[in-house]
Design a protein around this motif. Structure first.
Motif: not given
Ligand code: NAD
Length: 358
Positions: A12-15, A37-39, A72-75, A94-98, A162-164, A179-181
């Motif tokens: 997941g080579y996005g943001g 990355d899939v893209l 680091a892909t979408p959740n 793994c990025e949050k949220p796991v 987009d996905w958010r 998740v962070h807070l």
């Protein structure tokens, strides 16, 4: 790779994936050796940044030179990617949220246990300086016992990307900033959560929440108020905390802030009534300057190492994880109950099985 340098492939080579690549450049124990990355456009971006891009996830899994996979892909796809990485003998960040649900994370933890590989979740905001200052105040009681801690992040830009915006991808602000807070509170306060009450906001008309507020009560008497907003053109302070001896505020990411505490040398000074609106009040008159001391915020506590160094040490068996999976599981349980409270409009109790350490 030598035992102290672990080869990392970012999936997941996005943001956030590309941000990890930049951060890891400064780390001596991890080295990014490739991405997937899939893209095609993101694979090309990776090549341009100097990181070879694998053509498929299977190729990453099958490469014996890869020690660590960083997801680091979408959740919504974290779970399947993490489980297959562990089953192929890779350690995982793994990025949050796991993932979105307790039961899914329990499955992931079981696979990590079976395979003997490390799975660590990137709860990086435990390292934020504003949070570390508040934790210092909580632990050292610099304004007495903190009994109300208000933690807010306010933006005015709506839900990004987009996905958010979509539930199927694990979108929405509770699963993003929330998740962070919430993780910061679970890490800071060594006490069982006795109840949670919350509301989600849907101001922007998305299918997922564009913000929320939640009130958590802890068994030790602390109340946490947590709020995320994406339609706030005027922001409230990042932190507002009340202690038995004073009050403190951290305004923003630049760490502007102060504590105001009782000046015990002066003793109690009767406040003078002030005109407030069309009325008169003594109760709400500001404390006299002689009766209070305005102080700078304390220095933030320091973690023993950075997230990446801690991960490398955990892989090498020389440290305990700073981000423990038991804490991540507890946060996911809390999130499920924040959603439940918002849906049922009830105060939710008896969901936290945590037992304090001290
Ligand atoms: P993004 O949309 O910018 O990037 C995601 C990338 O993953 C995209 O390039 C997409 O093509 C790729 N992708 C999707 N499915 C894939 C798959 N199956 N295999 C490989 N690649 C795939 O999203 P983002 O903002 O970078 O967020 C990614 C993750 O990072 C999320 O879990 C998010 O919550 C997290 N995040 C964490 C922080 C933090 O501070 N810890 C900050 C931002 C995002």
């Amino acid at each position: 790779m030598s035992s102290s340098t672990h080869s990392v492939v970012i999936v997941g080579y996005g943001g956030m994936g590309s941000y990890h690549a930049k951060l890891i450049l400064d780390n001596t124990r991890l080295k990014v050796t490739g991405t997937f990355d899939v893209l095609a456009s993101r694979r090309e971006a990776s090549q341009n940044d100097g990181y070879p891009a694998y053509e498929s996830y299977e190729a990453v899994l099958g490469d014996p030179a890869v020690d660590v996979i960083l997801i680091a892909t979408p959740n919504d796809v974290h779970k399947e990617l993490v489980i297959s990485a562990l089953k192929h003998g890779k350690h995982v960040i793994c990025e949050k949220p796991v993932t979105m649900y307790v039961k899914d994370f329990e499955e992931m933890m079981a696979v990590a246990e079976e395979t003997g590989r490390v799975l660590m979740v990137h709860q990086n905001r435990r390292w934020d300086e504003d949070f570390r200052i508040i934790k210092e105040m909580y632990d050292k009681k610099t304004i007495g016992d903190l009994f109300q801690i208000e933690s807010r992040v306010h933006g005015a830009n709506g839900i990004p990307g987009d996905w958010r915006h979509l539930e199927a991808y694990g979108g929405g602000m509770l699963l993003d900033w929330g998740v962070h807070l919430l993780d910061q509170f679970v890490f800071m306060i060594d006490s069982k959560i006795t109840s949670v009450t919350s509301r989600l906001s849907f101001i922007l008309g998305d299918e997922v929440d564009d913000g929320f507020d939640a009130v958590l009560e802890f068994e030790n008497g602390v109340t946490a108020i947590v709020e995320v907003g994406t339609t706030n053109f005027i922001t409230l302070p990042r932190w507002y905390v009340k202690g038995t001896e004073g009050t403190a505020v951290i305004e923003d990411w630049s760490l502007t802030g102060r504590s105001v505490v009782q000046n015990h040398e002066v003793g109690k000074i009767e406040p003078k009534p002030i005109k407030a609106g069309v009325g008169l009040t003594k109760t709400m008159a500001p404390p006299s300057e002689e009766a209070t001391l305005t102080e700078a915020l304390p220095k933030a506590f320091e973690h023993e190492s950075s997230f990446y160094d801690n991960f490398a040490a955990v892989v090498e068996g020389t440290a305990e994880p700073i981000v423990k999976n038991s804490e991540v599981l507890r946060v996911l349980n809390l999130i499920e109950n924040v959603f439940k409270s918002a849906r049922t409009r009830e105060v939710i109790k008896d969901f936290d099985t945590y037992e304090p350490k001290k």
